[in-house]
Design a protein around this motif. Structure first.
Motif, short mmCIF file in Angstrom:
data_model
loop_
_atom_site.label_atom_id
_atom_site.label_comp_id
_atom_site.label_asym_id
_atom_site.label_seq_id
_atom_site.Cartn_x
_atom_site.Cartn_y
_atom_site.Cartn_z
N GLY A 118 15.04 2.78 0.71
CA GLY A 118 13.85 2.54 -0.10
C GLY A 118 12.56 2.95 0.57
N THR A 119 11.54 3.11 -0.27
CA THR A 119 10.20 3.42 0.19
C THR A 119 9.22 2.61 -0.66
OG1 THR A 119 8.63 5.21 0.67
CG2 THR A 119 9.96 5.46 -1.31
N GLN A 120 8.22 2.03 -0.02
CA GLN A 120 7.32 1.12 -0.70
C GLN A 120 6.20 1.87 -1.41
OE1 GLN A 120 7.57 -2.22 -1.05
NE2 GLN A 120 5.69 -2.25 -2.29
N VAL A 121 5.95 1.47 -2.64
CA VAL A 121 4.82 1.99 -3.42
C VAL A 121 3.95 0.80 -3.81
CG1 VAL A 121 4.11 3.08 -5.58
CG2 VAL A 121 6.08 3.98 -4.30
N THR A 122 2.68 0.88 -3.46
CA THR A 122 1.74 -0.19 -3.77
C THR A 122 0.57 0.40 -4.54
OG1 THR A 122 2.37 -1.39 -1.78
CG2 THR A 122 0.30 -2.02 -2.85
N VAL A 123 0.32 -0.14 -5.72
CA VAL A 123 -0.76 0.34 -6.57
C VAL A 123 -1.78 -0.78 -6.74
CG1 VAL A 123 -1.37 1.40 -8.76
CG2 VAL A 123 0.90 1.79 -7.79
N SER A 124 -3.00 -0.52 -6.34
CA SER A 124 -4.06 -1.52 -6.44
C SER A 124 -4.94 -1.24 -7.64
CB SER A 124 -4.89 -1.53 -5.16
OG SER A 124 -5.44 -0.25 -4.93
N SER A 125 -5.48 -2.31 -8.20
CA SER A 125 -6.32 -2.17 -9.39
C SER A 125 -7.77 -1.92 -9.03
CB SER A 125 -6.21 -3.43 -10.25
OG SER A 125 -6.58 -4.56 -9.50
#
Length: 125
Positions: A118-125
């Protein structure tokens, strides 16, 4: 033993883009189907997109249709997931999966034989 290694994750603001890659190695026969799944904290792992190696047919979760594109480069044994217009709800760990034989629906976790870490994806608003 098939080895899948994901890369390309990271942090991005809403509306941004990322491209994930999954490099596959170690197989004798090319997997019939490659897919991307994702898992957010406290949630079940869900199918995001899949592609059949021979036909090229692709499938997508309704939540990502029109924003994500799965593609594969058979010469490089690599599968990609282009993610555009990312939303905070896309935040998750993204996993690459390979099915050596056909077992059923593309978005069922049990229908895959091999998984990456896995690889982490983080999306901020």
């Amino acid at each position: 033993q098939v080895l899948l290694v994901e890369s390309g994750g990271g942090s991005v603001q809403a509306g941004g883009s990322l491209t994930l890659s999954c490099a596959a190695s170690g197989y004798t026969y090319r997997p019939i189907r490659m897919a991307w799944f994702r898992q957010a904290p406290g949630k079940e792992r869900e199918g995001v997109a899949a592609a059949y190696s021979v036909t090229g047919n692709t499938y997508y979760a309704d939540s990502v249709k029109g924003r994500f594109t799965i593609s594969q480069d058979n010469a490089k044994n690599t599968v990609y997931l282009q993610m555009n217009n990312l939303k905070p709800e896309d935040t998750a760990r993204y996993y690459c999966a390979a099915a050596q034989v056909f077992r059923g629906s593309w978005n069922t976790r049990a229908n895959y034989d091999y998984w990456g870490r896995g690889t982490q994806v983080t999306v901020s608003s």
